[in-house]
Design a protein around this motif. Structure first.
Motif, PDB file in Angstrom:
ATOM      1  N   PHE A 169      -9.773   3.945  -5.355  1.00 42.15           N
ATOM      2  CA  PHE A 169      -8.944   3.017  -4.951  1.00 42.15           C
ATOM      3  C   PHE A 169      -9.157   2.324  -5.608  1.00 42.15           C
ATOM      4  O   PHE A 169     -10.560   1.454  -6.243  1.00 42.15           O
ATOM      5  N   VAL A 170      -8.436   1.742  -6.714  1.00 43.38           N
ATOM      6  CA  VAL A 170      -8.559   1.875  -8.315  1.00 43.38           C
ATOM      7  C   VAL A 170      -7.397   0.291  -8.426  1.00 43.38           C
ATOM      8  O   VAL A 170      -6.720   0.695  -8.180  1.00 43.38           O
ATOM      9  N   ALA A 171      -7.698  -0.957  -9.383  1.00 45.24           N
ATOM     10  CA  ALA A 171      -6.545  -1.932  -9.843  1.00 45.24           C
ATOM     11  C   ALA A 171      -5.616  -0.692 -10.979  1.00 45.24           C
ATOM     12  O   ALA A 171      -4.859  -1.360 -10.707  1.00 45.24           O
TER      13      ALA A 171
ATOM     14  N   GLN B  24       2.567   4.837  -2.712  1.00 49.03           N
ATOM     15  CA  GLN B  24       1.982   5.417  -1.572  1.00 49.03           C
ATOM     16  C   GLN B  24       0.346   5.146  -1.460  1.00 49.03           C
ATOM     17  O   GLN B  24      -0.021   5.864  -0.189  1.00 49.03           O
ATOM     18  N   SER B  25       0.131   5.023  -2.460  1.00 48.01           N
ATOM     19  CA  SER B  25      -1.278   4.431  -1.632  1.00 48.01           C
ATOM     20  C   SER B  25      -1.653   3.647  -0.499  1.00 48.01           C
ATOM     21  O   SER B  25      -2.295   3.659   0.216  1.00 48.01           O
TER      22      SER B  25
ATOM     23  N   LYS C 258      -7.218  -2.993  -1.813  1.00 45.16           N
ATOM     24  CA  LYS C 258      -5.770  -3.283  -1.590  1.00 45.16           C
ATOM     25  C   LYS C 258      -4.927  -3.224  -2.236  1.00 45.16           C
ATOM     26  O   LYS C 258      -4.469  -2.386  -2.479  1.00 45.16           O
ATOM     27  N   GLU C 259      -4.191  -4.320  -1.639  1.00 48.36           N
ATOM     28  CA  GLU C 259      -2.622  -4.509  -2.024  1.00 48.36           C
ATOM     29  C   GLU C 259      -2.065  -4.063  -3.873  1.00 48.36           C
ATOM     30  O   GLU C 259      -3.494  -4.856  -4.259  1.00 48.36           O
ATOM     31  N   ASN C 260      -1.065  -2.941  -4.273  1.00 47.34           N
ATOM     32  CA  ASN C 260      -0.987  -2.684  -5.840  1.00 47.34           C
ATOM     33  C   ASN C 260      -2.480  -2.453  -6.270  1.00 47.34           C
ATOM     34  O   ASN C 260      -1.893  -1.971  -7.481  1.00 47.34           O
ATOM     35  N   HIS C 261      -3.061  -1.621  -5.859  1.00 45.05           N
ATOM     36  CA  HIS C 261      -4.010  -1.082  -5.837  1.00 45.05           C
ATOM     37  C   HIS C 261      -3.475   0.842  -6.155  1.00 45.05           C
ATOM     38  O   HIS C 261      -2.888   0.997  -5.100  1.00 45.05           O
TER      39      HIS C 261
END
Length: 240
Positions: free
Chosen positions: A169-171, A184-185, A157-160
């Motif tokens: 991917f992590v919050a 970068q993600s 997701k965005e901003n992860h």
């Protein structure tokens, strides 16, 4: 046992004045090293000039159990490369991928899915006219499928953050230093959406492309022991 198999050329090393050792990845028996004699005229069954990086050849190999280096009895081109050896960008990409595979592939047994992926990628590189600058990026990320650490796309997701160590991917920012920041993600998310068919639809500038490949190779280093420096990467950096 004489084995007939398609093979992809990875690396050739001079062994003696009239002999080299060629490392290749075969369709039927995985990785092999073979003696490659110098060509002995027009009637020779083995012409050394066809053993170029990423060449796809049909080989007849005297594959003897227990021998580290096998002997090639006959060799012919299975898929002609008319562009890769002479196109400066494709040639540089081929050298990079061949060196990368030479350093990474270790298995000495049949792996049909991996072989088919490699041969298909080479055919695409040979025939592609657009998006070539992104080819090696797509190749590197898709190759992780066959090594067992393709990034988990759940929760991208965005901003992860992307956790390079765990491939997810992590919050929240991980408690270690091996991660990509949210910007970068997001670039990685775009890369995961790329394939050989749509790679011409994604544009990266020189700095972005160099950052992407550095991050992908860092990802490999975290998941493969003794991952080496790929010397031919410097050539790609100059081109892109």
């Amino acid at each position: 046992m004489v084995e007939k198999t398609k093979s992809i050329i990875l690396h050739t090393i001079l062994y003696k004045d009239n002999m080299s050792i060629v490392h290749l990845y075969t369709e039927k028996v995985g990785r092999l090293a073979c003696f490659l004699p110098a060509s002995r005229g027009k009637k020779s069954l083995i012409k050394s000039n066809i053993f170029q990086p990423l060449s796809i050849l049909e080989l007849e190999i005297d594959n003897k159990s227990g021998k580290e280096i096998q002997r090639i009895k006959e060799a012919k081109v299975a898929f002609p490369l008319n562009q890769i050896p002479y196109h400066p960008v494709k040639s540089a990409i081929a050298l990079f991928i061949a060196e990368f595979l030479f350093r990474v592939i270790r298995e000495h047994e049949e792996n049909q899915p991996l072989y088919q992926f490699l041969e298909n990628a080479i055919r695409i590189l040979e025939l592609s006219e657009k998006g070539i600058a992104n080819f090696h990026l797509v190749f590197l990320i898709k190759f992780t499928v066959y090594l067992g650490f393709y990034p988990n796309e759940d929760n991208c997701k965005e901003n992860h953050f992307f956790d390079l160590l765990n491939g997810i991917f992590v919050a929240q920012k991980p408690q270690h230093n091996h991660y990509l920041n949210p910007g970068q993600s997001q670039t990685l998310v775009n890369l995961l959406r790329m394939n050989f068919e749509n790679m011409d639809q994604f544009a990266f500038n020189r700095i972005e492309r160099q950052e992407i490949i550095a991050q992908i190779l860092d990802y490999y280093r975290l998941h493969l022991s003794s991952f080496p420096v790929i010397k031919s990467l410097d050539v790609l950096k100059m081109l892109f």
